[in-house]
Design a protein around this motif. Structure first.
Motif: not given
Length: 380
Positions: A77-79, A81-84, A86-88, A217, A223
């Motif tokens: 999820s964090a990875y 997010g760094r790519q733009g 947004d998935y929990a 993105a 989404r």
């Protein structure tokens, strides 16, 4: 003897993988250089291998949660997010490679008779899964449009039973990247018709242009209709580990996870901490190696007189061989038997007149394969 009448009638009509067929032919030919598979010659990073050893030593050999452990889903999820993107963690499923992610997704979405649009040339897996789920593939031929997606052409293949479109960028087999016009064309049609967009993004870390954008993105407004598929296989040289993931909005993900559960239950427990470690490993050195090989292949194929759309990602070249006086199947068979170099005919990707050459092999093998190809072409 069991009759094919007692098996899945759609699956019975499908042939086994053409890519594997030519790779097997190469294996049966002593000394043949194999430019067939998308199989990085690099070894998996040592930190990843060390992590799986620790997991085994710690006894992580029991059933994990079906969708993946928190120790893996959190870092994914964090990875993303760094790519733009947004998935929990609750919107993710750790899968047995991208193959299972695509299978679970399409089986969850399709009713018998539903249609899936696949821009071609394309990896044959998509058609196989759709057919096995008793669906129909509607191919969108992109060869006359620089391997890009034209909105008008896309609309012409969308019908009342169309349920989804699968897009792959960077693309296999062409190495081409979908630009803004292609992504927007897909978004416009998907928004209007209400179809799902399945993004096979397994090559997203192996891109050689700053203009690259991921569909999810660029079009977050879709989404609820988008499924993102990714994998550890290509960027981290982990093809044999069989680890991937998918991301989807809760309503869609809830249906996909049912198929995932019944297909494989879960991915092995002891690989999940190692996969999380992989996300911290730098893939830039491998990417730069592929970029250098890409430049070499483009130059050498140009010298051979083979027209080529310059690949902007992945590790494949897809030259036009239509002017050589034979079909791509005959060409690739002769290359193996007469020249000792194996490529994959365009027919394996639904596109006659081309062949795929993989350059994720060692430099020495690539150079030898290209020299053999050039020598063979000089005899024609």
């Amino acid at each position: 003897m069991t009759s094919t009448k007692n098996t899945n009638s759609d699956l019975a009509l499908l042939a086994t993988s053409g890519i594997r067929r030519f790779n097997t032919l190469a294996n049966q030919t002593p000394g043949c250089v194999k430019l067939t598979l998308g199989e990085p010659e690099f070894d998996t990073p040592q930190a990843v291998k060390d992590a799986v050893a620790r997991s085994l030593a710690a006894g992580k050999t029991h059933y994990p949660p079906n969708n993946g452990t928190p120790e893996l889903l959190g870092p994914i999820s964090a990875y993303m997010g760094r790519q733009g993107l947004d998935y929990a963690p609750a919107e993710l499923i750790a899968t047995c490679g991208a193959t299972e992610a695509l299978s679970a997704t399409l089986m969850a979405l399709l009713d018998p008779g539903d249609e899936v649009v696949v821009p071609s040339p394309a990896f044959g897996l998509y058609e196989t899964i759709v057919r096995a789920a008793h669906g129909t593939v509607r191919f969108l031929h992109t060869g006359n449009n620089g391997f890009s997606i034209n909105e008008g052409q896309l609309r012409s293949v969308v019908g009342e039973r169309t349920k989804a479109i699968v897009i792959t960028s960077p693309n296999n087999p062409t190495g081409c990247v979908y630009g803004a016009d292609s992504l927007d064309a897909v978004a416009n049609v998907a928004a209007e018709i209400g179809i799902h967009v399945i993004c096979d993004d397994v090559y997203n870390r192996l891109c050689y242009t700053d203009a690259y954008e991921r569909f999810a993105a660029r079009h977050p407004e879709l989404r609820e209709q988008t499924v993102v598929v990714d994998s550890f296989s290509k960027p981290w040289a982990m093809t044999g580990w069989r680890i991937g993931w998918l991301a989807a909005a809760p309503e869609v993900k809830a249906q996909i996870e049912k198929m995932h559960q019944y297909l494989i239950s879960s991915i092995p427990a002891f690989v999940q901490d190692a996969a999380a470690v992989a996300l911290t490993c730098d893939v830039e050195p491998m990417r730069e190696t592929y970029r250098r090989r890409r430049d070499l292949v483009v130059s050498r194929l140009g010298r051979m007189g083979l027209p080529l759309t310059v690949p902007e990602g992945a590790f494949y070249a897809f030259p036009d061989v239509s002017g050589l006086g034979m079909g791509s199947e005959e060409l690739c068979e002769r290359l193996v038997r007469e020249a000792g170099v194996a490529c994959v005919p365009g027919t394996c990707f639904g596109c006659e007149g081309f062949m795929r050459l993989s350059y994720c092999v060692a430099d020495e093998a690539l150079d030898l394969g290209l020299r053999r190809l050039e020598s063979f072409l000089a005899t024609l």
